[in-house]
Scaffold this motif. Structure first.
Motif, PDB file in Angstrom:
ATOM      1  N   GLY A 143       5.521   9.139  -2.748  1.00 56.99           N
ATOM      2  CA  GLY A 143       6.136   9.587  -3.664  1.00 56.99           C
ATOM      3  C   GLY A 143       6.010   8.630  -4.925  1.00 56.99           C
ATOM      4  O   GLY A 143       4.878   8.508  -5.339  1.00 56.99           O
ATOM      5  N   LYS A 144       6.900   8.209  -5.638  1.00 54.44           N
ATOM      6  CA  LYS A 144       6.921   7.482  -6.667  1.00 54.44           C
ATOM      7  C   LYS A 144       6.807   5.838  -6.446  1.00 54.44           C
ATOM      8  O   LYS A 144       6.820   5.310  -7.273  1.00 54.44           O
ATOM      9  CB  LYS A 144       7.838   7.586  -7.862  1.00 54.44           C
ATOM     10  CG  LYS A 144       7.788   9.076  -7.972  1.00 54.44           C
ATOM     11  CD  LYS A 144       9.077   9.389  -9.245  1.00 54.44           C
ATOM     12  CE  LYS A 144       9.310  10.771  -9.768  1.00 54.44           C
ATOM     13  NZ  LYS A 144      10.226  10.963 -10.725  1.00 54.44           N
ATOM     14  N   TRP A 145       6.878   5.428  -5.154  1.00 57.71           N
ATOM     15  CA  TRP A 145       7.006   4.024  -4.781  1.00 57.71           C
ATOM     16  C   TRP A 145       5.239   3.761  -4.350  1.00 57.71           C
ATOM     17  O   TRP A 145       4.682   4.162  -3.773  1.00 57.71           O
ATOM     18  CB  TRP A 145       7.758   4.005  -3.247  1.00 57.71           C
ATOM     19  CG  TRP A 145       9.184   3.986  -3.498  1.00 57.71           C
ATOM     20  CD1 TRP A 145       9.599   5.390  -3.296  1.00 57.71           C
ATOM     21  CD2 TRP A 145      10.098   3.188  -3.567  1.00 57.71           C
ATOM     22  NE1 TRP A 145      11.240   5.106  -3.389  1.00 57.71           N
ATOM     23  CE2 TRP A 145      11.419   3.833  -3.789  1.00 57.71           C
ATOM     24  CE3 TRP A 145       9.938   1.553  -4.162  1.00 57.71           C
ATOM     25  CZ2 TRP A 145      12.587   2.878  -3.819  1.00 57.71           C
ATOM     26  CZ3 TRP A 145      11.108   1.069  -4.323  1.00 57.71           C
ATOM     27  CH2 TRP A 145      12.315   1.463  -4.267  1.00 57.71           C
ATOM     28  N   LEU A 146       5.196   2.374  -4.966  1.00 59.12           N
ATOM     29  CA  LEU A 146       3.843   1.820  -4.739  1.00 59.12           C
ATOM     30  C   LEU A 146       4.219   0.809  -3.664  1.00 59.12           C
ATOM     31  O   LEU A 146       5.162  -0.287  -3.805  1.00 59.12           O
ATOM     32  CB  LEU A 146       3.476   1.128  -5.652  1.00 59.12           C
ATOM     33  CG  LEU A 146       2.041   0.284  -5.781  1.00 59.12           C
ATOM     34  CD1 LEU A 146       0.965   1.045  -5.331  1.00 59.12           C
ATOM     35  CD2 LEU A 146       1.773  -0.531  -7.131  1.00 59.12           C
ATOM     36  N   ILE A 147       3.707   0.602  -2.510  1.00 59.84           N
ATOM     37  CA  ILE A 147       3.982   0.025  -1.207  1.00 59.84           C
ATOM     38  C   ILE A 147       2.738  -1.102  -1.255  1.00 59.84           C
ATOM     39  O   ILE A 147       1.671  -0.574  -0.909  1.00 59.84           O
ATOM     40  CB  ILE A 147       4.188   0.727  -0.126  1.00 59.84           C
ATOM     41  CG1 ILE A 147       5.233   1.850  -0.317  1.00 59.84           C
ATOM     42  CG2 ILE A 147       4.493  -0.128   1.201  1.00 59.84           C
ATOM     43  CD1 ILE A 147       5.374   2.894   0.802  1.00 59.84           C
ATOM     44  N   LEU A 148       3.127  -2.395  -1.174  1.00 53.31           N
ATOM     45  CA  LEU A 148       1.810  -3.489  -1.184  1.00 53.31           C
ATOM     46  C   LEU A 148       2.303  -4.564  -0.005  1.00 53.31           C
ATOM     47  O   LEU A 148       2.864  -5.288   0.002  1.00 53.31           O
ATOM     48  CB  LEU A 148       2.159  -4.183  -2.700  1.00 53.31           C
ATOM     49  CG  LEU A 148       1.819  -3.229  -3.914  1.00 53.31           C
ATOM     50  CD1 LEU A 148       2.034  -4.442  -4.902  1.00 53.31           C
ATOM     51  CD2 LEU A 148       0.507  -2.905  -3.759  1.00 53.31           C
ATOM     52  N   PRO A 149       1.839  -3.982   1.223  1.00 56.77           N
ATOM     53  CA  PRO A 149       1.927  -4.808   2.436  1.00 56.77           C
ATOM     54  C   PRO A 149       1.075  -6.010   2.355  1.00 56.77           C
ATOM     55  O   PRO A 149       0.101  -6.051   1.719  1.00 56.77           O
ATOM     56  CB  PRO A 149       1.680  -3.946   3.649  1.00 56.77           C
ATOM     57  CG  PRO A 149       0.691  -2.843   2.860  1.00 56.77           C
ATOM     58  CD  PRO A 149       0.997  -2.631   1.601  1.00 56.77           C
ATOM     59  N   THR A 150       1.718  -7.160   2.964  1.00 56.91           N
ATOM     60  CA  THR A 150       0.696  -8.387   3.327  1.00 56.91           C
ATOM     61  C   THR A 150       0.893  -8.562   4.847  1.00 56.91           C
ATOM     62  O   THR A 150       1.539  -7.869   5.696  1.00 56.91           O
ATOM     63  CB  THR A 150       1.615  -9.500   2.514  1.00 56.91           C
ATOM     64  OG1 THR A 150       2.906  -9.866   3.147  1.00 56.91           O
ATOM     65  CG2 THR A 150       1.957  -9.189   1.178  1.00 56.91           C
ATOM     66  N   ASP A 151       0.297  -9.528   5.205  1.00 58.35           N
ATOM     67  CA  ASP A 151       0.479  -9.972   6.713  1.00 58.35           C
ATOM     68  C   ASP A 151       1.795 -10.802   6.809  1.00 58.35           C
ATOM     69  O   ASP A 151       1.879 -10.949   8.016  1.00 58.35           O
ATOM     70  CB  ASP A 151      -0.689 -10.860   6.938  1.00 58.35           C
ATOM     71  CG  ASP A 151      -0.735 -12.100   6.237  1.00 58.35           C
ATOM     72  OD1 ASP A 151       0.178 -12.547   5.180  1.00 58.35           O
ATOM     73  OD2 ASP A 151      -1.783 -12.865   6.408  1.00 58.35           O
ATOM     74  N   GLY A 152       2.817 -10.570   5.901  1.00 57.74           N
ATOM     75  CA  GLY A 152       4.093 -10.970   6.039  1.00 57.74           C
ATOM     76  C   GLY A 152       4.933 -10.047   5.784  1.00 57.74           C
ATOM     77  O   GLY A 152       5.086  -8.858   6.154  1.00 57.74           O
ATOM     78  N   PRO A 153       5.830 -10.103   4.578  1.00 56.34           N
ATOM     79  CA  PRO A 153       6.728  -9.313   4.042  1.00 56.34           C
ATOM     80  C   PRO A 153       5.696  -7.951   3.269  1.00 56.34           C
ATOM     81  O   PRO A 153       4.746  -8.176   2.922  1.00 56.34           O
ATOM     82  CB  PRO A 153       7.718  -9.810   3.312  1.00 56.34           C
ATOM     83  CG  PRO A 153       7.190 -11.249   2.943  1.00 56.34           C
ATOM     84  CD  PRO A 153       6.087 -11.538   4.081  1.00 56.34           C
ATOM     85  N   THR A 154       6.511  -6.864   2.897  1.00 51.63           N
ATOM     86  CA  THR A 154       5.928  -6.074   2.007  1.00 51.63           C
ATOM     87  C   THR A 154       6.578  -5.935   0.680  1.00 51.63           C
ATOM     88  O   THR A 154       7.959  -5.848   0.512  1.00 51.63           O
ATOM     89  CB  THR A 154       6.112  -4.589   2.578  1.00 51.63           C
ATOM     90  OG1 THR A 154       5.475  -4.606   3.961  1.00 51.63           O
ATOM     91  CG2 THR A 154       5.763  -3.375   1.915  1.00 51.63           C
ATOM     92  N   LEU A 155       5.669  -6.019  -0.335  1.00 51.05           N
ATOM     93  CA  LEU A 155       6.245  -5.877  -1.831  1.00 51.05           C
ATOM     94  C   LEU A 155       6.233  -4.554  -2.200  1.00 51.05           C
ATOM     95  O   LEU A 155       5.433  -3.667  -1.868  1.00 51.05           O
ATOM     96  CB  LEU A 155       5.439  -6.501  -2.712  1.00 51.05           C
ATOM     97  CG  LEU A 155       5.845  -6.704  -3.906  1.00 51.05           C
ATOM     98  CD1 LEU A 155       7.043  -7.730  -4.366  1.00 51.05           C
ATOM     99  CD2 LEU A 155       4.607  -7.352  -4.860  1.00 51.05           C
ATOM    100  N   LEU A 156       7.299  -3.983  -2.626  1.00 48.14           N
ATOM    101  CA  LEU A 156       7.686  -2.729  -3.155  1.00 48.14           C
ATOM    102  C   LEU A 156       7.808  -2.483  -4.624  1.00 48.14           C
ATOM    103  O   LEU A 156       8.656  -3.280  -5.238  1.00 48.14           O
ATOM    104  CB  LEU A 156       8.703  -1.763  -2.456  1.00 48.14           C
ATOM    105  CG  LEU A 156       8.353  -1.621  -0.874  1.00 48.14           C
ATOM    106  CD1 LEU A 156       9.262  -2.637  -0.242  1.00 48.14           C
ATOM    107  CD2 LEU A 156       8.704  -0.217  -0.352  1.00 48.14           C
ATOM    108  N   ILE A 157       7.281  -1.560  -5.198  1.00 48.95           N
ATOM    109  CA  ILE A 157       7.547  -1.454  -6.995  1.00 48.95           C
ATOM    110  C   ILE A 157       7.628   0.105  -6.994  1.00 48.95           C
ATOM    111  O   ILE A 157       6.846   1.012  -6.641  1.00 48.95           O
ATOM    112  CB  ILE A 157       6.130  -1.824  -7.619  1.00 48.95           C
ATOM    113  CG1 ILE A 157       6.107  -3.205  -7.426  1.00 48.95           C
ATOM    114  CG2 ILE A 157       6.313  -1.409  -9.161  1.00 48.95           C
ATOM    115  CD1 ILE A 157       4.811  -3.753  -7.926  1.00 48.95           C
TER     116      ILE A 157
END
Length: 258
Positions: A58-72
């Motif tokens: 949808g309108k979420w950009l999901i930026l996973p790392t090898d740890g937590p996930t950053l969402l914008i």
């Protein structure tokens, strides 16, 4: 005003630059963009991790790392982008994530939805909330299924992110106009062929908009005329109707969309 095509454009651009980049430092220039974490916690939890391949729903950009996930969630004015460290900063830049090569930056004038952090799938689902299937590349059977049994007006239903994820105000007006359906039409009254036409219009509008990286004001697009003082229909030149539907200012042709 970011909509699905804008966010998909952000995802595609970052997919070429962000994966495998190691986070070296997080600078929160305006804590007002943070929703479920603090500036200190964001830096502590992201430092040292590497980004993986960006996703979008949808309108979420999901930026996973090898740890937590950053969402914008960019709201109306947010703009995440990758830049070299010495590139001039954009106005209203709120977040800078320094990497082993370049920077992930986030500029946002109005700060309506902002930046979130998630650990694991359960936490990610909590942040995203109830989301319907993504509008891009949705098949006709899935489209029929999500509209089945609903009784609200067409435009508010299409814009409900728990029904279909990704459709905003401009896209929905364009889709309804192309399908020749009034945005106030009850969903329950749609005939089988009208649902098919609506799905075709949605698919064509989204794929064209994604190619342009935004909702474009192309010739014979409703978007092209919507900001004119007295807009006429690009198809039949009838004066367009302009009023709120489901709380959002809406545009339609009283002749084409009977």
């Amino acid at each position: 005003m970011p909509e699905l095509p804008d966010v998909e454009g952000f995802r595609r651009a970052l997919s070429n630059t962000l994966p495998r980049r190691r986070i070296q430092h997080v600078q929160v220039r305006d804590p007002g963009i943070l929703r479920n974490t603090s500036a200190t916690a964001l830096g502590r939890r992201l430092d040292g991790h590497r980004f993986r391949t960006p996703r979008r729903h949808g309108k979420w950009l999901i930026l996973p790392t090898d740890g937590p996930t950053l969402l914008i969630h960019s709201g109306m004015t947010g703009h995440p982008y990758f830049a070299d460290a010495d590139t001039e900063r954009e106005k209203y830049e709120r977040l800078v994530v320094s990497l082993d090569k370049g920077e992930l930056r986030y500029a946002d004038l109005r700060k309506l939805r902002g930046v979130w952090l998630a650990d694991g799938d359960d936490d990610l689902a909590d942040v995203l909330g109830r989301q319907g299937p993504d509008a891009l590349d949705m098949s006709l059977p899935v489209f029929r299924d999500v509209l089945g049994g609903r009784h609200g007006q067409l435009k508010p239903t299409l814009m409900d992110q728990s029904v279909i994820a990704g459709l905003g105000n401009l896209l929905t007006d364009e889709i309804c106009w192309r399908a020749r359906l009034r945005p106030t039409r009850p969903v329950a009254d749609l005939a089988v062929d009208e649902v098919k036409h609506l799905h075709t219009a949605m698919t064509q509008v989204l794929h064209t908009a994604v190619r342009h990286g935004r909702v474009p004001g192309l010739p014979r697009w409703l978007t092209r005329v919507r900001d004119e003082p007295d807009p006429g229909c690009p198809r039949c030149r009838t004066r367009l109707c302009h009023r709120r539907v489901g709380g959002r200012m809406s545009l339609w042709c009283p002749n084409c969309q009977r």
